[in-house]
Design an enzyme around this catalytic site. Structure first.
Site, PDB file in Angstrom:
ATOM      1  N   ASN A 201     -10.725  -1.957  -6.298  1.00  0.00           N
ATOM      2  CA  ASN A 201      -9.876  -1.071  -7.115  1.00  0.00           C
ATOM      3  C   ASN A 201     -10.502  -0.660  -8.444  1.00  0.00           C
ATOM      4  O   ASN A 201     -10.048   0.298  -9.076  1.00  0.00           O
ATOM      5  CB  ASN A 201      -8.495  -1.704  -7.375  1.00  0.00           C
ATOM      6  CG  ASN A 201      -7.590  -1.687  -6.162  1.00  0.00           C
ATOM      7  OD1 ASN A 201      -6.689  -2.500  -6.023  1.00  0.00           O
ATOM      8  ND2 ASN A 201      -7.818  -0.747  -5.245  1.00  0.00           N
TER       9      ASN A 201
ATOM     10  N   ASP B  62       0.828  -1.217   0.000  1.00  0.00           N
ATOM     11  CA  ASP B  62       0.000   0.000   0.000  1.00  0.00           C
ATOM     12  C   ASP B  62       0.860   1.264   0.000  1.00  0.00           C
ATOM     13  O   ASP B  62       1.939   1.279   0.587  1.00  0.00           O
ATOM     14  CB  ASP B  62      -0.907  -0.028   1.241  1.00  0.00           C
ATOM     15  CG  ASP B  62      -2.065   0.945   1.103  1.00  0.00           C
ATOM     16  OD1 ASP B  62      -2.303   1.454  -0.003  1.00  0.00           O
ATOM     17  OD2 ASP B  62      -2.736   1.203   2.129  1.00  0.00           O
TER      18      ASP B  62
HETATM   19  C1  FPP Z   1      -1.630   0.144  -3.604  1.00  0.00           C
HETATM   20  O1  FPP Z   1      -1.212   1.478  -3.581  1.00  0.00           O
HETATM   21  C2  FPP Z   1      -1.086  -0.563  -4.767  1.00  0.00           C
HETATM   22  C3  FPP Z   1      -1.814  -1.073  -5.799  1.00  0.00           C
HETATM   23  C4  FPP Z   1      -3.293  -0.963  -5.885  1.00  0.00           C
HETATM   24  C5  FPP Z   1      -1.171  -1.739  -6.951  1.00  0.00           C
HETATM   25  C6  FPP Z   1      -0.005  -2.615  -6.593  1.00  0.00           C
HETATM   26  C7  FPP Z   1       0.533  -3.217  -7.823  1.00  0.00           C
HETATM   27  C8  FPP Z   1       1.844  -3.403  -8.075  1.00  0.00           C
HETATM   28  C9  FPP Z   1       2.942  -3.018  -7.156  1.00  0.00           C
HETATM   29  C10 FPP Z   1       2.215  -4.049  -9.370  1.00  0.00           C
HETATM   30  C11 FPP Z   1       2.423  -5.537  -9.151  1.00  0.00           C
HETATM   31  C12 FPP Z   1       2.517  -6.220 -10.451  1.00  0.00           C
HETATM   32  C13 FPP Z   1       2.514  -7.571 -10.628  1.00  0.00           C
HETATM   33  C14 FPP Z   1       2.436  -8.158 -11.976  1.00  0.00           C
HETATM   34  C15 FPP Z   1       2.523  -8.485  -9.500  1.00  0.00           C
HETATM   35  P1  FPP Z   1      -2.313   2.607  -3.718  1.00  0.00           P
HETATM   36  O2  FPP Z   1      -2.440   2.979  -5.149  1.00  0.00           O
HETATM   37  O3  FPP Z   1      -3.582   2.152  -3.070  1.00  0.00           O
HETATM   38  O4  FPP Z   1      -1.649   3.775  -2.911  1.00  0.00           O
HETATM   39  P2  FPP Z   1      -2.405   4.899  -2.066  1.00  0.00           P
HETATM   40  O5  FPP Z   1      -3.091   4.196  -0.934  1.00  0.00           O
HETATM   41  O6  FPP Z   1      -1.277   5.758  -1.635  1.00  0.00           O
HETATM   42  O7  FPP Z   1      -3.356   5.574  -3.004  1.00  0.00           O
END
Ligand code: FPP
Length: 267
Positions: free
Chosen positions: A80, A32
């Site tokens: 999401n 996160d």
């Molecule tokens: C959460 O941060 C992260 C995600 C929703 C996406 C995570 C995906 C990856 C790291 C790519 C992985 C790829 C593979 C193929 C395994 P957020 O966007 O919710 O952050 P925030 O809470 O600060 O908005």
């Protein structure tokens, strides 16, 4: 000393503090903070997701080196889809790109890759590359990487309940045969050992519909570090913290570590 050498030394010092007998076999991670990391730097949120992939690669390497056997990461939740279309499309393209670029190395490292969740709403191109990556790596048995996409813990539990209800109404099983073991074997994680440790980055103290059944007895480690800044050092800190816990499972003393069998994680 170069920065790289200083980092290696810091990690090695921490690595030496780890009790090899008490390394968790299965670690689950809620990655996160990608969006906040990027916004803080005045960058588009997509930069945070891109950097997040590099961090995932570093943590995968670190957990293999440590002797963990399974990593389950939350890459895209059922919630999401509520994000702006541009960000959802970016994430879908990123999954495609990561698979295209990394699958050979994943296979060479004998890592079995599995995607967990309802893949049906994703574009055909992504479904195809997921399917070919899973079949290429299905017999690998050094390590299992579960990537949860369009995954929700409640949805998973409802799905199992429906399947068991159907089996019961068709006479395949008796209602009295429904127990934890049977329920567990029908989960999308396919009956593998539950995570001993859940790590969530960015300081949020929620499970967010992740592995609701499987996390019943997991130790929870919350790191204030945003996922794109998480690294091997922070991961080792989480493991050391885990090893300091007294896992009682509702009893009065820790259960001995169950032995790991490679075959449990191979197809
Ligand atoms: C959460 O941060 C992260 C995600 C929703 C996406 C995570 C995906 C990856 C790291 C790519 C992985 C790829 C593979 C193929 C395994 P957020 O966007 O919710 O952050 P925030 O809470 O600060 O908005």
């Amino acid at each position: 000393m170069s920065l790289g050498k200083i980092i290696d030394k810091k990690n090695n010092d921490l690595f030496k503090r780890i009790d090899q007998e008490k390394v968790p076999e299965h670690v689950a991670i809620i990655m996160d903070g990608n969006g906040r990391w990027a916004t803080k730097k005045g960058l588009p949120r997509s930069f945070g997701h891109k950097r997040g992939v590099d961090v995932l690669k570093e943590i995968l390497k670190a957990s293999k080196k440590l002797g963990c056997k399974v990593l389950t990461v939350y890459a895209f939740s059922t919630e999401n889809w509520a994000r702006p279309t541009k960000e959802v499309d970016f994430l879908i393209n990123l999954f495609n790109e990561v698979l295209r670029n990394e699958i050979d190395e994943i296979h060479e490292e004998s890592i079995k890759l599995r995607f967990i969740g309802d893949l049906s709403p994703f574009p055909v191109t992504l479904k195809k590359i997921i399917s070919s990556s899973e079949s290429l790596t299905k017999n690998n048995n050094k390590f299992l990487l579960n990537v949860c996409v369009n995954y929700g813990g409640r949805q998973e539990i409802v799905k199992v309940a429906k399947e068991l209800a159907l089996k019961s109404s068709s006479g395949e099983i008796k209602p009295s045969e429904v127990n934890e073991e049977l329920f567990n074997s029908e989960l999308l994680t396919g009956g593998i050992k539950d995570p001993e440790l859940l790590i969530r980055t960015s300081g949020e103290k929620r499970i967010s519909n992740f592995l609701l059944w499987q996390l019943a007895y997991s130790e929870i480690y919350i790191s204030d570090v945003l996922w794109p800044d998480f690294n091997e050092f922070e991961f080792l800190k989480a493991i050391i913290d885990f090893q300091s816990r007294n896992r009682r499972f509702g009893g009065i003393e820790s259960l001995p570590n169950e032995s790991f069998e490679d075959s449990q994680y191979s197809s």
